[in-house]
Design a protein around this motif. Structure first.
Motif, PDB file in Angstrom:
ATOM      1  N   THR A 125       0.839  -1.188   0.000  1.00 32.26           N
ATOM      2  CA  THR A 125       0.000   0.000   0.000  1.00 32.26           C
ATOM      3  C   THR A 125       0.879   1.245   0.000  1.00 32.26           C
ATOM      4  N   THR A 183      -7.348   4.385   0.425  1.00 26.46           N
ATOM      5  CA  THR A 183      -6.147   3.566   0.242  1.00 26.46           C
ATOM      6  C   THR A 183      -5.678   3.694  -1.203  1.00 26.46           C
ATOM      7  N   GLU A 187      -2.931   2.083  -3.790  1.00 26.82           N
ATOM      8  CA  GLU A 187      -2.057   0.929  -3.939  1.00 26.82           C
ATOM      9  C   GLU A 187      -0.753   1.320  -4.629  1.00 26.82           C
TER      10      GLU A 187
END
Length: 336
Positions: A2, A25, A27
């Motif tokens: 992440t 989030t 990636e």
């Protein structure tokens, strides 16, 4: 891995609550664009990620490490601003390598990194020039090169193309997209320009009033907007809205139909007068005032000779329509 994780991030300036429970989030290797109108909090959010502003609450993690208390220089990020922020007395080579020099990196390593970035950005012929001898697009490439040489965990772009003219914006946009592909780097890009968002992003984060309205790929958001705000913000020309209702569904409702899904139809369900024509060469936009007084944009592919003042009928495929309730949430078709 992440690249970035935001958990319940809030930011207030005194009594003004600017960012409200941001959860996101990003990636590794993803290109994420923050988009929204002026004042929505997108630049403030970028500055909080960079450490230029402290979060009032919540957790910020970069590369798996919590960085709330870490200064900007230690976060493993590189930022490209709207202003080029180049030193006028330094040439391109020295501007690009200055950050590494200040970190005490070996001269050979600095030369290698600057050489690699300059080749990537086609700046080899300009390394001895000073910023005053460069065009706006070249200066922005130098600013991007200065970020590349640091080999950061995360690139942050704050409206980097705003100072460029239309042709340069398009060219530099293509260069940034190619740069992302070649570096496979994690990038966050802030813009108010929905065309930049649609053409650059792997995922778009749409913000309004300090909150995330929707997150998804460009075409997911375009084809499946969660609410009227997202539907209206993405798309050029913007979606048309009319007061219409779904049969057998109570409450005030609004019909949304994109300009390209309206067509000229003599016996169409909508009638109106053409008030303006935009002939763009490959496309033609008709601005039509309906009999109910609603202003509609019709996007016709190709050239069209409909004159201003003409009375026209319009229609659309029901499968292309959206309905929104009084709270502006998507009512029909149900969100996928």
């Amino acid at each position: 891995m992440t690249a970035l994780k935001l958990e319940n991030v809030n930011k207030s300036f005194g009594q003004v609550h600017v960012l409200k429970d941001i959860n996101l989030t990003v990636e590794d290797g993803e290109f994420v664009v923050f988009v929204g109108p002026s004042g929505c909090g997108k630049s403030t959010l970028l500055r909080v990620i960079a450490g230029l502003e402290d979060a009032s609450s919540g957790t910020i993690s970069i590369g798996g490490d919590v960085v709330n208390s870490v200064p900007p220089a230690k976060r493993g990020i590189a930022m490209v601003f709207q202003s080029y922020a180049l030193y006028p007395h330094l040439n391109v080579r020295d501007n690009m390598g200055l950050g590494l020099k200040q970190e005490g990196q070996p001269k050979a390593m600095i030369q290698e990194q600057v050489g690699k970035a300059s080749r990537m950005l086609s700046l080899d012929d300009y390394l001895s020039r000073r910023p005053a001898e460069l065009s706006g697009g070249q200066r922005q490439r130098v600013a991007i090169g200065r970020a590349i040489v640091r080999d950061p965990k995360l690139f942050l772009f704050d409206e980097p193309l705003s100072n460029l003219d239309a042709a340069l914006r398009m060219n530099t946009r293509v260069e940034i997209a190619a740069l992302h592909r070649s570096l496979s780097a994690s990038m966050i890009y802030v813009t108010h320009d929905q065309i930049e968002a649609m053409t650059l992003a792997d995922r778009i984060v749409v913000l309004r009033d300090g909150r995330i309205e929707q997150v998804g790929s460009p075409m997911e958001l375009y084809n499946n907007p969660a609410n009227r705000f997202v539907a209206s913000f993405l798309g050029s020309p913007s979606m048309n809205f009319l007061d219409r209702s779904v049969p057998d569904v109570p409450g005030d409702q609004t019909l949304g139909i994109r300009p390209e899904h309206l067509s000229l139809a003599p016996d169409g369900r909508i009638r109106g007068e053409v008030t303006h024509v935009e002939r763009l060469g490959g496309d033609t936009n008709l601005l039509v005032r309906s009999e109910q007084g609603e202003m509609l944009t019709v996007r016709l592919f190709g050239q069209d000779n409909t004159p201003v003042g003409a009375t026209v009928g319009l229609d659309f495929d029901d499968a292309e329509a959206f309905f929104f309730d009084a709270a502006q949430n998507r009512l029909w078709p149900e969100a996928a």
